[in-house]
Design a protein around this motif. Structure first.
Motif, PDB file in Angstrom:
ATOM      1  N   UNK A 126      -2.749  -5.850  -4.912  1.00 50.56           N
ATOM      2  CA  UNK A 126      -1.994  -6.462  -3.852  1.00 50.56           C
ATOM      3  C   UNK A 126      -1.411  -5.504  -2.869  1.00 50.56           C
ATOM      4  N   UNK A 127      -0.853  -4.485  -3.549  1.00 48.10           N
ATOM      5  CA  UNK A 127      -0.249  -3.447  -2.665  1.00 48.10           C
ATOM      6  C   UNK A 127      -1.577  -2.890  -1.539  1.00 48.10           C
ATOM      7  N   UNK A 128      -2.594  -2.751  -2.107  1.00 50.50           N
ATOM      8  CA  UNK A 128      -3.624  -2.307  -1.416  1.00 50.50           C
ATOM      9  C   UNK A 128      -4.245  -3.214  -0.260  1.00 50.50           C
ATOM     10  N   UNK A 129      -3.985  -4.407  -0.570  1.00 49.07           N
ATOM     11  CA  UNK A 129      -4.564  -5.504   0.392  1.00 49.07           C
ATOM     12  C   UNK A 129      -3.489  -5.935   1.473  1.00 49.07           C
ATOM     13  N   UNK A 183      -2.080   2.861   6.250  1.00 49.18           N
ATOM     14  CA  UNK A 183      -2.831   3.963   5.507  1.00 49.18           C
ATOM     15  C   UNK A 183      -1.926   4.572   4.305  1.00 49.18           C
ATOM     16  N   UNK A 184      -0.847   4.965   4.675  1.00 50.08           N
ATOM     17  CA  UNK A 184       0.033   5.926   4.008  1.00 50.08           C
ATOM     18  C   UNK A 184       0.709   4.957   2.990  1.00 50.08           C
ATOM     19  N   UNK A 225      -1.034   2.016  -3.759  1.00 46.90           N
ATOM     20  CA  UNK A 225      -1.482   0.791  -4.674  1.00 46.90           C
ATOM     21  C   UNK A 225      -2.391   1.356  -5.510  1.00 46.90           C
ATOM     22  N   UNK A 226      -3.333   2.041  -5.210  1.00 41.05           N
ATOM     23  CA  UNK A 226      -4.513   2.406  -6.116  1.00 41.05           C
ATOM     24  C   UNK A 226      -4.096   3.950  -7.043  1.00 41.05           C
ATOM     25  N   UNK A 227      -3.222   4.502  -6.464  1.00 44.96           N
ATOM     26  CA  UNK A 227      -3.021   5.735  -7.012  1.00 44.96           C
ATOM     27  C   UNK A 227      -1.786   5.875  -7.908  1.00 44.96           C
TER      28      UNK A 227
END
Length: 128
Positions: A25-28, A33-34, A39-41
């Motif tokens: 959700x965070x990535x979407x 970008x920053x 999200x993924x990391x």
């Protein structure tokens, strides 16, 4: 005894699913970008780590010995995720990617003399 272990395994699976979902959700939904790097990391790494720990515990209980492959995958995941996030952030800074004001590197709690307009000079290259 097995009921407690099944509960622990189920907890790690549910926690892993929740972390992975929040990371996705965070990535979407995050705005630049920053912010999207987190999200993924962060969350997704914890999610996959929890799922690998659950899998490792399950096979340890059913087969009677720990599975070294899942331990190594977990170890490499936790080592490589921060390194890749750091490299992605440096690349974004180098490419001067656009960002929203909240991620502009000028937090309001810093005094003006702490921010500066020029980058800090490298100690080996002098002040120019």
């Amino acid at each position: 005894m097995y009921v407690i272990l099944e509960g622990v395994i189920a907890f790690f699976l549910v926690a892993g699913g929740v972390f992975a979902f929040i990371g996705s959700l965070g990535m979407a939904h995050l705005r630049d970008f920053y912010m999207r790097l987190h999200g993924p990391t962060k969350a997704t790494t914890l999610g996959i780590g929890c799922m690998l720990i659950a899998s490792m515990l399950y096979f340890w209980v059913t087969e009677g010995k720990p599975d070294i492959q899942e331990m190594l995958i977990t170890l490499f995941l936790f080592i490589t995720a921060p390194v890749s996030a750091h490299l992605l952030a440096k690349t974004g800074l180098h490419m001067q990617l656009k960002h929203i004001d909240e991620t502009g590197g000028r937090p309001p709690e810093l005094r003006p003399e702490e921010i500066g307009e020029k980058p800090v000079p490298h100690p080996d290259r002098g002040h120019g």
